[in-house]
Design a protein around this motif. Structure first.
Motif, PDB file in Angstrom:
ATOM      1  N   ASN A 187     -20.919-142.593 -78.259  1.00 33.69           N
ATOM      2  CA  ASN A 187     -20.365-142.734 -76.986  1.00 33.69           C
ATOM      3  C   ASN A 187     -20.966-144.079 -76.291  1.00 33.69           C
ATOM      4  O   ASN A 187     -21.716-144.475 -76.512  1.00 33.69           O
ATOM      5  CB  ASN A 187     -21.082-141.497 -76.211  1.00 33.69           C
ATOM      6  CG  ASN A 187     -20.748-140.995 -74.819  1.00 33.69           C
ATOM      7  OD1 ASN A 187     -19.391-141.351 -74.414  1.00 33.69           O
ATOM      8  ND2 ASN A 187     -21.879-140.974 -73.824  1.00 33.69           N
ATOM      9  N   HIS A 231     -21.956-145.015 -72.263  1.00 31.88           N
ATOM     10  CA  HIS A 231     -22.486-144.381 -71.060  1.00 31.88           C
ATOM     11  C   HIS A 231     -22.742-145.639 -70.100  1.00 31.88           C
ATOM     12  O   HIS A 231     -23.308-146.569 -70.657  1.00 31.88           O
ATOM     13  CB  HIS A 231     -23.388-143.502 -71.389  1.00 31.88           C
ATOM     14  CG  HIS A 231     -24.209-142.927 -69.998  1.00 31.88           C
ATOM     15  ND1 HIS A 231     -23.407-141.815 -69.507  1.00 31.88           N
ATOM     16  CD2 HIS A 231     -25.204-143.241 -69.216  1.00 31.88           C
ATOM     17  CE1 HIS A 231     -24.047-141.547 -68.329  1.00 31.88           C
ATOM     18  NE2 HIS A 231     -25.138-142.258 -68.027  1.00 31.88           N
ATOM     19  N   LYS A 241     -28.817-140.713 -66.611  1.00 32.64           N
ATOM     20  CA  LYS A 241     -27.938-139.957 -67.642  1.00 32.64           C
ATOM     21  C   LYS A 241     -26.986-139.037 -66.746  1.00 32.64           C
ATOM     22  O   LYS A 241     -27.267-139.089 -65.121  1.00 32.64           O
ATOM     23  CB  LYS A 241     -28.679-138.839 -68.347  1.00 32.64           C
ATOM     24  CG  LYS A 241     -29.544-139.382 -69.176  1.00 32.64           C
ATOM     25  CD  LYS A 241     -30.641-138.542 -70.052  1.00 32.64           C
ATOM     26  CE  LYS A 241     -31.633-139.314 -70.962  1.00 32.64           C
ATOM     27  NZ  LYS A 241     -32.563-138.625 -71.423  1.00 32.64           N
ATOM     28  N   THR A 257     -23.304-142.929 -62.026  1.00 31.31           N
ATOM     29  CA  THR A 257     -24.460-143.743 -62.564  1.00 31.31           C
ATOM     30  C   THR A 257     -24.590-144.910 -61.573  1.00 31.31           C
ATOM     31  O   THR A 257     -25.893-145.539 -61.244  1.00 31.31           O
ATOM     32  CB  THR A 257     -24.158-144.271 -63.819  1.00 31.31           C
ATOM     33  OG1 THR A 257     -22.945-144.969 -64.162  1.00 31.31           O
ATOM     34  CG2 THR A 257     -24.306-142.975 -64.855  1.00 31.31           C
ATOM     35  N   ASP A 263     -26.336-137.382 -73.111  1.00 31.42           N
ATOM     36  CA  ASP A 263     -26.499-138.773 -72.995  1.00 31.42           C
ATOM     37  C   ASP A 263     -28.131-139.217 -73.425  1.00 31.42           C
ATOM     38  O   ASP A 263     -28.816-139.927 -72.921  1.00 31.42           O
ATOM     39  CB  ASP A 263     -26.547-139.276 -71.521  1.00 31.42           C
ATOM     40  CG  ASP A 263     -24.826-139.173 -70.857  1.00 31.42           C
ATOM     41  OD1 ASP A 263     -24.087-139.228 -71.777  1.00 31.42           O
ATOM     42  OD2 ASP A 263     -24.915-138.784 -69.590  1.00 31.42           O
TER      43      ASP A 263
END
Ligand code: GAR
Length: 194
Positions: free
Chosen positions: A107, A109, A117, A121, A145
């Motif tokens: 993933n 992020h 997480k 964000t 996350d």
């Protein structure tokens, strides 16, 4: 070449950066399919224009998260991927799904994990008064996350940043980070193959 299945929910700009890295031969991979859980994901059109097989699996037509994830596994496994690449895929996955792709599920992020997480964000980084922010590519584990980080990219936070200007600065880094992280994994896997 490593086989990738990419999962998206929207714009698909990270997916495009991976497509481009493959086309420019920076990344020894092929994209077996792009799958969206949203019928209106713009990235699906971009993938089709690039000649990639696309699938739509609308989570709203399933009665539970478990049923959606079970169908998603069936669709993905038809393509026998080496890696399942989440690129702006905005669904929480069941522990069963994550276990099925242990070590293969990646993933991106938009934060410097383990900070921030979850969602929003960039706004949260601003509110926390961070001087640095960024993005992380990580293995997916059952905790949201939380899996081992593969690579991160940092950007400075400017005094006059809004969530939008900060997001744009991070996204530019994401587009280099995701292909680089995949290259790292693929190169390591090659080195470990007798
Ligand atoms: C990217 O910024 C990605 O890091 C983020 O969504 C955006 C997708 O953009 N992912 C998450 O927030 C995951 N929870 P894209 O569709 O243009 O690649």
């Amino acid at each position: 070449a490593a086989r990738l299945v990419i999962l998206i929910s929207g714009r698909g700009s990270n997916m495009l950066s991976i497509i481009q890295a493959i086309q420019e031969k920076h990344l020894d991979a092929q994209i077996a399919a792009v799958i969206s859980n949203r019928p209106d994901a713009a990235g699906i059109v971009s993938a089709q224009q690039a000649g990639i097989d696309t699938q739509l699996l609308d989570h709203k037509s399933f009665e539970s998260r478990e049923a959606f994830d079970a169908s998603l596994i069936q669709v993905i496994d038809r393509y026998q991927p080496d890696y399942v690449v989440l690129a702006g895929f905005m669904r929480i996955l069941t522990a069963e799904f994550v276990a099925h792709y242990a070590g293969k599920l990646i993933n991106i992020h938009p934060s410097l994990l383990p900070k921030f997480k979850g969602l929003h964000t960039h706004q949260r980084a601003l509110e926390a008064g961070e001087s640095e922010h960024g993005a992380s590519v990580h293995f997916v584990t059952a905790e949201l996350d939380d899996g081992p980080v593969i690579l991160q990219a940092k950007v400075p936070v400017m005094a006059d940043d809004s969530a939008e200007t900060l997001a744009a600065r991070v996204l530019e880094q994401e587009h280099m980070l995701y292909p680089a992280a995949l290259k790292k994994l693929i190169d390591e896997a090659k080195a470990n193959t007798p």
